[in-house]
Structure formats: C-alpha cells, structure tokens
Write a protein that holds these residues in place. Structure first.
Motif, PDB file in Angstrom:
ATOM      1  N   VAL A 155       0.852  -1.206   0.000  1.00  0.00           N
ATOM      2  CA  VAL A 155       0.000   0.000   0.000  1.00  0.00           C
ATOM      3  C   VAL A 155       0.881   1.247   0.000  1.00  0.00           C
ATOM      4  CG1 VAL A 155      -1.585   1.371   1.440  1.00  0.00           C
ATOM      5  CG2 VAL A 155      -1.990  -1.080   1.122  1.00  0.00           C
ATOM      6  N   TYR A 156       1.835   1.282   0.943  1.00  0.00           N
ATOM      7  CA  TYR A 156       2.627   2.513   1.083  1.00  0.00           C
ATOM      8  C   TYR A 156       3.656   2.676  -0.035  1.00  0.00           C
ATOM      9  CZ  TYR A 156       0.447   3.453   5.590  1.00  0.00           C
ATOM     10  OH  TYR A 156      -0.458   3.746   6.589  1.00  0.00           O
ATOM     11  N   ALA A 157       4.019   1.584  -0.699  1.00  0.00           N
ATOM     12  CA  ALA A 157       4.962   1.706  -1.823  1.00  0.00           C
ATOM     13  C   ALA A 157       4.255   2.223  -3.073  1.00  0.00           C
ATOM     14  CB  ALA A 157       5.601   0.346  -2.101  1.00  0.00           C
ATOM     15  N   ILE A 208       0.187   3.807  17.757  1.00  0.00           N
ATOM     16  CA  ILE A 208       0.180   2.469  17.163  1.00  0.00           C
ATOM     17  C   ILE A 208      -0.327   2.561  15.722  1.00  0.00           C
ATOM     18  CG2 ILE A 208      -0.888   0.167  17.331  1.00  0.00           C
ATOM     19  CD1 ILE A 208       1.118   0.816  19.594  1.00  0.00           C
ATOM     20  N   GLY A 209       0.439   2.011  14.801  1.00  0.00           N
ATOM     21  CA  GLY A 209       0.045   2.072  13.386  1.00  0.00           C
ATOM     22  C   GLY A 209      -0.031   3.509  12.909  1.00  0.00           C
ATOM     23  N   GLY A 210       0.980   4.270  13.276  1.00  0.00           N
ATOM     24  CA  GLY A 210       1.004   5.698  12.921  1.00  0.00           C
ATOM     25  C   GLY A 210       1.044   5.934  11.420  1.00  0.00           C
ATOM     26  N   GLY A 211       1.560   4.957  10.685  1.00  0.00           N
ATOM     27  CA  GLY A 211       1.603   5.075   9.227  1.00  0.00           C
ATOM     28  C   GLY A 211       2.311   6.345   8.783  1.00  0.00           C
ATOM     29  N   GLU A 212       1.700   7.055   7.863  1.00  0.00           N
ATOM     30  CA  GLU A 212       2.293   8.302   7.363  1.00  0.00           C
ATOM     31  C   GLU A 212       1.531   9.507   7.903  1.00  0.00           C
ATOM     32  OE1 GLU A 212       2.257   7.655   3.133  1.00  0.00           O
ATOM     33  OE2 GLU A 212       3.930   6.233   3.228  1.00  0.00           O
ATOM     34  N   LEU A 234       4.896   3.289  16.252  1.00  0.00           N
ATOM     35  CA  LEU A 234       5.044   1.875  15.880  1.00  0.00           C
ATOM     36  C   LEU A 234       4.208   1.622  14.637  1.00  0.00           C
ATOM     37  CD1 LEU A 234       4.884  -1.236  18.158  1.00  0.00           C
ATOM     38  CD2 LEU A 234       3.310  -1.065  16.219  1.00  0.00           C
ATOM     39  N   ASP A 235       4.780   0.937  13.673  1.00  0.00           N
ATOM     40  CA  ASP A 235       3.994   0.530  12.502  1.00  0.00           C
ATOM     41  C   ASP A 235       4.622  -0.724  11.910  1.00  0.00           C
ATOM     42  OD1 ASP A 235       1.752   2.200  10.676  1.00  0.00           O
ATOM     43  OD2 ASP A 235       2.803   0.575   9.628  1.00  0.00           O
ATOM     44  N   VAL A 236       3.786  -1.552  11.312  1.00  0.00           N
ATOM     45  CA  VAL A 236       4.278  -2.789  10.695  1.00  0.00           C
ATOM     46  C   VAL A 236       5.012  -2.481   9.385  1.00  0.00           C
ATOM     47  CG1 VAL A 236       2.176  -3.320   9.357  1.00  0.00           C
ATOM     48  CG2 VAL A 236       3.553  -5.186  10.313  1.00  0.00           C
ATOM     49  N   SER A 237       4.795  -1.284   8.842  1.00  0.00           N
ATOM     50  CA  SER A 237       5.389  -0.941   7.538  1.00  0.00           C
ATOM     51  C   SER A 237       6.630  -0.066   7.677  1.00  0.00           C
ATOM     52  CB  SER A 237       4.349  -0.222   6.667  1.00  0.00           C
ATOM     53  OG  SER A 237       4.995   0.381   5.561  1.00  0.00           O
ATOM     54  N   ALA A 249       7.104  -2.991  13.695  1.00  0.00           N
ATOM     55  CA  ALA A 249       6.662  -4.259  14.294  1.00  0.00           C
ATOM     56  C   ALA A 249       5.163  -4.413  14.144  1.00  0.00           C
ATOM     57  CB  ALA A 249       7.007  -4.275  15.787  1.00  0.00           C
ATOM     58  N   ASP A 250       4.736  -5.670  14.234  1.00  0.00           N
ATOM     59  CA  ASP A 250       3.307  -5.984  14.284  1.00  0.00           C
ATOM     60  C   ASP A 250       2.894  -5.859  15.760  1.00  0.00           C
ATOM     61  OD1 ASP A 250       0.875  -7.398  14.641  1.00  0.00           O
ATOM     62  OD2 ASP A 250       1.279  -8.595  12.861  1.00  0.00           O
ATOM     63  N   VAL A 251       1.913  -5.009  16.025  1.00  0.00           N
ATOM     64  CA  VAL A 251       1.535  -4.743  17.418  1.00  0.00           C
ATOM     65  C   VAL A 251       1.034  -6.004  18.128  1.00  0.00           C
ATOM     66  CG1 VAL A 251      -0.816  -3.998  16.789  1.00  0.00           C
ATOM     67  CG2 VAL A 251       0.206  -3.197  18.922  1.00  0.00           C
ATOM     68  N   THR A 252       0.580  -6.996  17.372  1.00  0.00           N
ATOM     69  CA  THR A 252       0.050  -8.204  18.029  1.00  0.00           C
ATOM     70  C   THR A 252       1.170  -9.163  18.451  1.00  0.00           C
ATOM     71  OG1 THR A 252      -0.273  -9.412  15.960  1.00  0.00           O
ATOM     72  CG2 THR A 252      -2.133  -8.091  16.751  1.00  0.00           C
ATOM     73  N   ASP A 281      -4.331   4.795  18.989  1.00  0.00           N
ATOM     74  CA  ASP A 281      -4.468   3.958  17.789  1.00  0.00           C
ATOM     75  C   ASP A 281      -5.655   4.495  16.993  1.00  0.00           C
ATOM     76  OD1 ASP A 281      -5.699   2.065  16.069  1.00  0.00           O
ATOM     77  OD2 ASP A 281      -5.454   0.390  17.452  1.00  0.00           O
ATOM     78  N   ARG A 282      -5.380   4.976  15.796  1.00  0.00           N
ATOM     79  CA  ARG A 282      -6.484   5.326  14.889  1.00  0.00           C
ATOM     80  C   ARG A 282      -6.423   4.359  13.714  1.00  0.00           C
ATOM     81  NH1 ARG A 282      -6.985   8.637  10.085  1.00  0.00           N
ATOM     82  NH2 ARG A 282      -9.096   9.401   9.806  1.00  0.00           N
ATOM     83  N   ALA A 283      -7.484   3.551  13.609  1.00  0.00           N
ATOM     84  CA  ALA A 283      -7.689   2.676  12.453  1.00  0.00           C
ATOM     85  C   ALA A 283      -6.678   1.543  12.334  1.00  0.00           C
ATOM     86  CB  ALA A 283      -7.734   3.507  11.164  1.00  0.00           C
ATOM     87  N   VAL A 284      -6.350   0.914  13.458  1.00  0.00           N
ATOM     88  CA  VAL A 284      -5.524  -0.301  13.420  1.00  0.00           C
ATOM     89  C   VAL A 284      -6.288  -1.472  14.060  1.00  0.00           C
ATOM     90  CG1 VAL A 284      -3.307  -1.363  14.004  1.00  0.00           C
ATOM     91  CG2 VAL A 284      -3.443   1.112  13.590  1.00  0.00           C
TER      92      VAL A 284
END
Ligand SMILES: C[S@@+](CC[C@H](N)C(=O)[O-])C[C@H]1O[C@@H](n2cnc3c(N)ncnc32)[C@H](O)[C@@H]1O
Length: 204
Positions: free
Chosen positions: A10-12, A47-51, A69-72, A95-98, A112-115
């Motif tokens: 997605v982010y690429a 969490i899952g801050g993304g961009e 923290l973000d998995v991407s 990292a994966d938060v789980t 966490d917004r939308a994770v």
C-alpha cells in the motif's frame, strides 16, 4: 498476503494523501491526547502511525517522549523523511503490534487510529489488549479509534470489525474505565464519508 506485505505494498504504491484514512491533521486524536497528557514529558505511543501527521503535530506541541510503531518500514521511512532532523527525537518501532514485545509499564498514552479494527481474529485482539495492559502505566490513557457501526465493512481492501462504544470497550475489559466515546464522520480524499468511533479509557 500477510499484514506486513499488504501494508508495505500500500505505502509503496500510494501517496500519503491518496489513502482513504488520510486527513491533514488528526484533530480528534490530538485533542484527546492533549487532554490525557498534560505534561510534555508524557510517554506517548502511536500504534500504526503510518504516514499520518500526528507525530508532526505532537512535536509542534513540544511533546518530548514519542514512539511511533507501525508494521510498515515504508510508512515509517516516509514519515521520517518528512520530519527531517526532527525525526531523531522520535523512537521508531517497525513491528506488528500483536507480536511486538513492548516494555512493561512505560506509556502514559496509547493512541491507535484505524488499526485495531483490522484485527478480525480473536487471538489477535487478545494479543493486542495484552500488549496495552502490559505497556501502559497504571493510571495511563488509551485512545482507540475504529470504524463505527455505520462505517465501511472493509478498509484498504481488508475486512474490518466495526464497533460501538460498548462493544469496543468489551474487547478491553473492566481494567479499562471508559471515560468518553464519540463518533466522527471522516471525509476521505475521494469525497466520501466514513463513520469512526473514538473510545478514550483510563487504565485502573
Ligand atoms: C488505516 S492505516 C491508519 C494510519 C494512521 N493511524 C492514520 O490514522 O492515518 C492503518 C495503519 O496501521 C498499520 N498496521 C496495520 N496492521 C498493523 C499491525 N498488526 N501492527 C502494526 N501496525 C499495523 C498499517 O501499516 C497502517 O499504517
């Protein structure tokens, strides 16, 4: 495709402003974080801050102790580049938060917004809540935003769970005292709307 491969793709392939969850500023998140964290030294994890620009806005408000923290890795790299030298003030975790092993009792605020709504398997949700319970200080604050009951059934092509305040709070349990919940109609860059739910809890 696993979660990491999905999000890296997605982010690429998409510009930061071209994803449905984009907004120039996360105003509701910011307002809740400012309420929860009076001291600028408060330890905040996104969490899952993304961009998202939340980290820029927290730095602009002089918060000194921020973790994203973000998995991407791609999303983190884009955000770091946007911030330039200021990126050095942030702790970055890919990292994966789980499955991440977060330090115990270190955070004053978990955002966490939308994770969380992507966690469709019960085991994932249990692992997530275990991480919150472990890493947020007693008396700390947890701000989680998911799609609301009238939100879309999918996001970024993935199935999501939709929650109202009670069903989201139920996922966390009695140790998390629900302080406030609200709904927000998010206008996407494609001029459609999505219902979000915000829950703000205090850890007893
Ligand atoms: C819909 S985006 C929201 C991004 C940001 N919070 C915002 O509001 O603009 C979801 C984000 O969560 C990240 N993500 C998804 N699953 C994750 C997981 N299991 N662990 C950590 N991050 C995850 C994605 O890489 C993506 O950046």
């Amino acid at each position: 495709m696993d979660a990491k491969a999905h999000w890296e793709k997605v982010y690429a392939t998409k510009a930061p402003e071209a994803v449905s969850w984009y907004r120039p500023h996360l105003e509701t998140s910011l307002a809740l974080i400012e309420r929860a964290a009076d001291a600028r030294s408060a330890s905040i994890i996104d969490i899952g801050g993304g961009e998202s620009t939340l980290v820029d806005d927290l730095l602009a408000r002089s918060y000194e102790n921020i973790t994203v923290l973000d998995v991407s890795q791609t999303a983190i790299d884009v955000t770091k580049k946007r911030l330039g030298l200021a990126a050095e003030q942030i702790r970055w975790v890919v990292a994966d938060v789980t499955v991440a092993e977060l330090e115990p009792g270190v955070y004053d605020v978990w955002h966490d917004r939308a994770v969380f709504h992507f966690l469709t398997a019960m085991e994932q949700r249990i692992a997530y809540v275990r991480n919150v319970a472990r890493s947020v200080k007693r008396g700390g604050h947890v701000i989680v935003s998911t799609f609301g009951p009238e939100g879309p059934a999918k996001c970024s092509g993935l199935d999501v769970m939709r929650y109202d305040a009670d069903s989201l709070h139920d996922q966390f349990g009695a140790r998390f005292r629900l302080v406030e919940s609200s709904k927000e109609l998010h206008r996407t860059p494609f001029d459609t709307t999505q219902q979000f739910l915000y829950c703000y809890c205090k850890v007893e």
